[in-house]
Design a protein around this motif. Sequence first.
Motif, PDB file in Angstrom:
ATOM      1  N   ARG A   1      12.863  11.933  38.076  1.00  0.00           N
ATOM      2  CA  ARG A   1      11.720  11.330  38.774  1.00  0.00           C
ATOM      3  C   ARG A   1      12.223  10.949  40.159  1.00  0.00           C
ATOM      4  N   HIS A   2      11.551  11.428  41.200  1.00  0.00           N
ATOM      5  CA  HIS A   2      12.007  11.047  42.535  1.00  0.00           C
ATOM      6  C   HIS A   2      10.846  10.585  43.392  1.00  0.00           C
ATOM      7  N   LEU A   3      11.210   9.938  44.478  1.00  0.00           N
ATOM      8  CA  LEU A   3      10.175   9.302  45.289  1.00  0.00           C
ATOM      9  C   LEU A   3       9.730  10.249  46.397  1.00  0.00           C
ATOM     10  N   ILE A   4       8.990  11.238  45.970  1.00  0.00           N
ATOM     11  CA  ILE A   4       8.573  12.259  46.926  1.00  0.00           C
ATOM     12  C   ILE A   4       7.071  12.183  47.124  1.00  0.00           C
ATOM     13  N   ASP A   5       6.640  12.313  48.358  1.00  0.00           N
ATOM     14  CA  ASP A   5       5.205  12.352  48.615  1.00  0.00           C
ATOM     15  C   ASP A   5       4.937  13.217  49.838  1.00  0.00           C
ATOM     16  N   LYS A   6       3.724  13.075  50.376  1.00  0.00           N
ATOM     17  CA  LYS A   6       3.317  13.925  51.507  1.00  0.00           C
ATOM     18  C   LYS A   6       4.161  13.679  52.744  1.00  0.00           C
ATOM     19  N   GLU A   7       4.846  12.546  52.759  1.00  0.00           N
ATOM     20  CA  GLU A   7       5.638  12.244  53.963  1.00  0.00           C
ATOM     21  C   GLU A   7       7.099  12.638  53.794  1.00  0.00           C
ATOM     22  N   THR A   8       7.356  13.432  52.765  1.00  0.00           N
ATOM     23  CA  THR A   8       8.735  13.888  52.537  1.00  0.00           C
ATOM     24  C   THR A   8       8.858  15.350  52.970  1.00  0.00           C
ATOM     25  N   LEU A   9       9.956  15.643  53.617  1.00  0.00           N
ATOM     26  CA  LEU A   9      10.274  17.043  53.893  1.00  0.00           C
ATOM     27  C   LEU A   9      11.373  17.454  52.925  1.00  0.00           C
ATOM     28  N   VAL A  10      11.125  18.518  52.170  1.00  0.00           N
ATOM     29  CA  VAL A  10      12.181  19.024  51.282  1.00  0.00           C
ATOM     30  C   VAL A  10      12.780  20.276  51.925  1.00  0.00           C
ATOM     31  N   VAL A  11      14.077  20.223  52.152  1.00  0.00           N
ATOM     32  CA  VAL A  11      14.769  21.374  52.739  1.00  0.00           C
ATOM     33  C   VAL A  11      15.555  22.059  51.623  1.00  0.00           C
ATOM     34  N   ALA A  12      15.171  23.285  51.305  1.00  0.00           N
ATOM     35  CA  ALA A  12      15.872  24.033  50.244  1.00  0.00           C
ATOM     36  C   ALA A  12      16.805  25.027  50.925  1.00  0.00           C
ATOM     37  N   ILE A  13      18.086  24.944  50.578  1.00  0.00           N
ATOM     38  CA  ILE A  13      19.051  25.852  51.215  1.00  0.00           C
ATOM     39  C   ILE A  13      19.522  26.867  50.165  1.00  0.00           C
ATOM     40  N   SER A  14      19.463  28.132  50.520  1.00  0.00           N
ATOM     41  CA  SER A  14      19.896  29.158  49.563  1.00  0.00           C
ATOM     42  C   SER A  14      20.203  30.452  50.291  1.00  0.00           C
ATOM     43  N   GLN A  15      21.359  31.003  50.010  1.00  0.00           N
ATOM     44  CA  GLN A  15      21.692  32.305  50.586  1.00  0.00           C
ATOM     45  C   GLN A  15      20.696  33.348  50.076  1.00  0.00           C
ATOM     46  N   SER A  16      20.576  33.439  48.752  1.00  0.00           N
ATOM     47  CA  SER A  16      19.802  34.530  48.150  1.00  0.00           C
ATOM     48  C   SER A  16      18.299  34.297  48.167  1.00  0.00           C
ATOM     49  N   GLY A  17      17.908  33.024  48.106  1.00  0.00           N
ATOM     50  CA  GLY A  17      16.487  32.729  47.971  1.00  0.00           C
ATOM     51  C   GLY A  17      15.963  33.031  46.577  1.00  0.00           C
ATOM     52  N   GLU A  18      16.877  33.265  45.621  1.00  0.00           N
ATOM     53  CA  GLU A  18      16.453  33.605  44.261  1.00  0.00           C
ATOM     54  C   GLU A  18      17.047  32.649  43.236  1.00  0.00           C
ATOM     55  N   THR A  19      17.734  31.614  43.639  1.00  0.00           N
ATOM     56  CA  THR A  19      18.385  30.720  42.691  1.00  0.00           C
ATOM     57  C   THR A  19      17.316  29.940  41.906  1.00  0.00           C
ATOM     58  N   ALA A  20      17.332  30.140  40.589  1.00  0.00           N
ATOM     59  CA  ALA A  20      16.232  29.642  39.748  1.00  0.00           C
ATOM     60  C   ALA A  20      16.022  28.127  39.910  1.00  0.00           C
ATOM     61  N   ASP A  21      17.105  27.354  39.887  1.00  0.00           N
ATOM     62  CA  ASP A  21      16.952  25.897  39.951  1.00  0.00           C
ATOM     63  C   ASP A  21      16.395  25.441  41.301  1.00  0.00           C
ATOM     64  N   THR A  22      16.780  26.129  42.343  1.00  0.00           N
ATOM     65  CA  THR A  22      16.296  25.729  43.673  1.00  0.00           C
ATOM     66  C   THR A  22      14.804  26.045  43.792  1.00  0.00           C
ATOM     67  N   ILE A  23      14.413  27.197  43.258  1.00  0.00           N
ATOM     68  CA  ILE A  23      12.988  27.546  43.300  1.00  0.00           C
ATOM     69  C   ILE A  23      12.181  26.546  42.461  1.00  0.00           C
ATOM     70  N   ALA A  24      12.712  26.206  41.286  1.00  0.00           N
ATOM     71  CA  ALA A  24      12.004  25.243  40.431  1.00  0.00           C
ATOM     72  C   ALA A  24      11.893  23.887  41.150  1.00  0.00           C
ATOM     73  N   SER A  25      12.914  23.508  41.883  1.00  0.00           N
ATOM     74  CA  SER A  25      12.888  22.221  42.581  1.00  0.00           C
ATOM     75  C   SER A  25      11.794  22.175  43.628  1.00  0.00           C
ATOM     76  N   ILE A  26      11.654  23.266  44.373  1.00  0.00           N
ATOM     77  CA  ILE A  26      10.620  23.199  45.421  1.00  0.00           C
ATOM     78  C   ILE A  26       9.212  23.205  44.804  1.00  0.00           C
ATOM     79  N   ARG A  27       9.104  23.830  43.639  1.00  0.00           N
ATOM     80  CA  ARG A  27       7.787  23.800  42.969  1.00  0.00           C
ATOM     81  C   ARG A  27       7.433  22.357  42.593  1.00  0.00           C
ATOM     82  N   GLU A  28       8.430  21.658  42.047  1.00  0.00           N
ATOM     83  CA  GLU A  28       8.259  20.239  41.693  1.00  0.00           C
ATOM     84  C   GLU A  28       7.813  19.437  42.914  1.00  0.00           C
ATOM     85  N   ALA A  29       8.546  19.645  43.999  1.00  0.00           N
ATOM     86  CA  ALA A  29       8.313  18.865  45.213  1.00  0.00           C
ATOM     87  C   ALA A  29       6.953  19.190  45.818  1.00  0.00           C
ATOM     88  N   LYS A  30       6.593  20.464  45.758  1.00  0.00           N
ATOM     89  CA  LYS A  30       5.314  20.912  46.311  1.00  0.00           C
ATOM     90  C   LYS A  30       4.157  20.247  45.572  1.00  0.00           C
TER      91      LYS A  30
END
Length: 610
Positions: free
Chosen positions: A336-365
């Motif tokens: 559970r994190h304190l994310i809202d419309k005023e948060t910027l989530v920066v996802a860093i990934s060489q491949s852009g296919e890392t499953a956990d990173t993609i899942a994280s941005i979905r959560e944040a979105k």
Amino acid sequence: MCGIIGYIGQKPAQKILLDGLRRLEYRGYDSSGMATYLEHKKAISIRKISGKVKSLESLLEKKPLFGSLGIAHTRWATHGEPNRINAHPHLDCKEEIVLVHNGIIENYKELKDELIKEAHQFRSQTDTEVIVHLIEKFHKDSSLEEATRRAVKRLKGSFAIAVISEKEPDKLIGARFQSPLIVGLGERENFLASDIPALLDYTKEVIFLEENEIVVLKKDKIKITDFEGKIIERQPIRINWTTEEAKKLGFKHFMLKEIYEQPKILEGILNRRVKELDIFFEELRIKEQDFLKIKSIYIVACGTAYHAGLVGKYILEALCNLPTSVEVSSEFRYRRHLIDKETLVVAISQSGETADTIASIREAKAKGAKILSVCNVLGSSLTRESDGVIYTHAGPEISVASTKAYTAQLAILYLFSFYLASLRGLISKEEIKFYLEALKGVPEKQNQILSNLNTVIKIAKRHSHFGSFLYLGRNINYPSALEGALKLKEISYIPAEGYPAGEMKHGPIALIDEYRAVVCICVESKVYEKMISNIQEIKSRQGKIIAIATQGDERIEEFTKEIIYIPKIDEFLSPLLVALPLQLLAYHIAVKRGCDVDQPRNLAKSVTVE
Ligand code: G6P
């Protein structure tokens, strides 16, 4: 995690599939296999073998596969040990349908039980095999396309698949859900692959399949539909990577080549993104007003990209006055994190296919956050799901251990921080000028490090027998210590731990004796004296110190003879230099120990499953 490739056209499929597998081998390399359809026999033939793609190559020399339709796979085992039987492609009961798969089928057990009750015979211990039996079941009364559609709708988990059937030998079918799959378009030939490098010799026109999509490839046309059968029109994009970039070009390993590419890549980033004092990000897509509304930043990433994120925290907090948290994606996604419309989530990934990173941005979105990805692969899943993208343009990174992508990510984080700080009125033109000038000098300094190899090689040779390493750094170079330790453990299998030097007294000091190699990042900085104190403490306990220090620093010679000097640089930018001797040290130690540098055991470059 597993590489898949498929071909339909007029040329011999074997060569194209083998070339593709060699380029995809970074995704997994414990076993491999290939299947083609033989026109004259009207039948599918298979070759598979445990071990690397080289083993498959030897097998195919003895027993070649003919035909112009085929699929192939290089495996990173999840379910079932890496032996011949578990290698892909997998067959249905009648040996008429073959399939390769990247991903994990989470409900495979219940599907397998159901299929066994219906008299399907399984040969392997894989989760994958259920898919081909499901397709077989539905293919009895529907086309291969429809059977594939019905089958994938039953699957839970993640998959990219390629399928061919003897009953419909004019087509190759692909489908994806949460694992990457790319369609390559050629002249009277078409391709399917997990990643772009597999296709570069043959085409630069590609279409990225999106979630829940099926593609039917024929020689001269392709059709994309969703899982409900609705037609999807999508224009191809043109890839600007060159074939040369995906080759070793005389270097012994891809890793070494990629280490050496770093100055050019940084130069390229600066030329592309900086005009006078302005910074440009053409795919940023997030409006200035939105950036002004931000109250906090979360960085999510895995592995090396996470370490780039940790450096990013120092930079962003120093310049942009925004609280910045960094978290590994696999932790972020379930918390559970304190994310809202005023948060910027920066996802860093060489491949852009890392499953956990993609899942994280979905959560944040879902919580309303704006998502910015820093990514190397054009059109990858992460970039498509983000609000905005900054590409690192580092070219294809083939070696499993990331090097050039890391410094490219750092460079982008610096530039993005200057951009954001300037937007928020927190940095003056003079300051930007100062930093940009300093950044422009970094490629030359990196070149100096790379042309002065003797010391690193000697130190690597003298320390390659050590049983464990400790890496210490402070402040903005604490993440450099973590990254240095990660590089070493990934490719040499020597246990290595990174630590903030100030924490040494709270535990790691207990490890210090004459058998412990301790890499101390002690470059010119405001924490230099503190590092010296730590070094003194290590020396008095007989630890073997390797220091990364600034040229001209004679004081460090009091404590150790093992010194790798880097050119003088502002502490704030120093991670861009410190990374290089640490990469080289790990590389030469691994080479000395006879390790497979580009394909370390158990690892895969792109972690597309949880
Ligand atoms: C794997 C690779 C690492 C990489 C990490 C994150 O573990 O072996 O080199 O840093 O994945 O990958 P990404 O593509 O998201 O940067």
